[in-house]
Design a protein around this motif. Structure first.
Motif, PDB file in Angstrom:
ATOM      1  N   ALA A   1     -30.241 -42.400 -27.284  1.00 47.29           N
ATOM      2  CA  ALA A   1     -30.915 -42.953 -25.818  1.00 47.29           C
ATOM      3  C   ALA A   1     -31.714 -44.086 -26.258  1.00 47.29           C
ATOM      4  O   ALA A   1     -31.425 -45.226 -25.567  1.00 47.29           O
ATOM      5  CB  ALA A   1     -31.787 -42.013 -25.647  1.00 47.29           C
ATOM      6  N   ALA A   2     -32.250 -44.319 -27.212  1.00 44.03           N
ATOM      7  CA  ALA A   2     -33.029 -45.505 -27.773  1.00 44.03           C
ATOM      8  C   ALA A   2     -32.160 -46.642 -28.099  1.00 44.03           C
ATOM      9  O   ALA A   2     -32.093 -47.693 -27.622  1.00 44.03           O
ATOM     10  CB  ALA A   2     -34.113 -45.134 -28.963  1.00 44.03           C
TER      11      ALA A   2
ATOM     12  N   PHE B   1     -28.859 -46.817 -27.146  1.00 48.17           N
ATOM     13  CA  PHE B   1     -28.345 -47.199 -25.847  1.00 48.17           C
ATOM     14  C   PHE B   1     -29.192 -48.166 -25.026  1.00 48.17           C
ATOM     15  O   PHE B   1     -28.673 -49.075 -24.312  1.00 48.17           O
ATOM     16  CB  PHE B   1     -27.893 -45.868 -25.233  1.00 48.17           C
ATOM     17  N   SER B   2     -30.428 -47.861 -24.985  1.00 49.00           N
ATOM     18  CA  SER B   2     -31.431 -48.664 -24.112  1.00 49.00           C
ATOM     19  C   SER B   2     -31.528 -49.932 -24.509  1.00 49.00           C
ATOM     20  O   SER B   2     -31.463 -50.962 -23.901  1.00 49.00           O
ATOM     21  CB  SER B   2     -32.688 -47.893 -24.156  1.00 49.00           C
ATOM     22  N   VAL B   3     -31.697 -50.113 -25.937  1.00 50.81           N
ATOM     23  CA  VAL B   3     -31.785 -51.581 -26.503  1.00 50.81           C
ATOM     24  C   VAL B   3     -30.504 -52.323 -26.288  1.00 50.81           C
ATOM     25  O   VAL B   3     -30.352 -53.449 -25.919  1.00 50.81           O
ATOM     26  CB  VAL B   3     -31.936 -51.353 -28.026  1.00 50.81           C
TER      27      VAL B   3
ATOM     28  N   LEU C   1     -28.321 -51.662 -23.901  1.00 47.59           N
ATOM     29  CA  LEU C   1     -28.333 -52.340 -22.390  1.00 47.59           C
ATOM     30  C   LEU C   1     -29.137 -53.365 -22.082  1.00 47.59           C
ATOM     31  O   LEU C   1     -28.817 -54.155 -21.388  1.00 47.59           O
ATOM     32  CB  LEU C   1     -28.686 -50.906 -21.524  1.00 47.59           C
ATOM     33  N   ILE C   2     -30.278 -53.411 -22.446  1.00 52.80           N
ATOM     34  CA  ILE C   2     -31.106 -54.640 -22.414  1.00 52.80           C
ATOM     35  C   ILE C   2     -30.711 -55.897 -22.889  1.00 52.80           C
ATOM     36  O   ILE C   2     -30.763 -56.993 -22.390  1.00 52.80           O
ATOM     37  CB  ILE C   2     -32.641 -54.016 -22.893  1.00 52.80           C
TER      38      ILE C   2
END
Length: 62
Positions: free
Chosen positions: A32-33, A35-37, A39-40
């Motif tokens: 999740a971390a 994927f979040s990075v 995405l940002i």
């Protein structure tokens, strides 16, 4: 002697099964971390390219 070995193996397996949910949670948190990075970062690139295109269009129109 054999009984002690079997008991030790059983205890090790029980500890491994107890740690398994924590391992899954840790792996999902890492995914999740990441994927979040990602995405940002993609959102940043979209903003940057859009900004360049808007400036280019405004430069052509002026």
């Amino acid at each position: 002697m054999i009984v002690q070995t079997i008991n030790a193996n059983t205890q090790m397996l029980q500890k491994a099964w107890a740690a398994l949910p924590l391992t899954k949670i840790r792996e999902r948190a890492f995914e999740a971390a990441f994927f979040s990075v990602a995405l940002i970062a993609m959102a940043g690139w979209v903003y940057f390219i859009t900004l360049l295109l808007v400036r280019l269009i405004l430069w052509f129109l002026s």
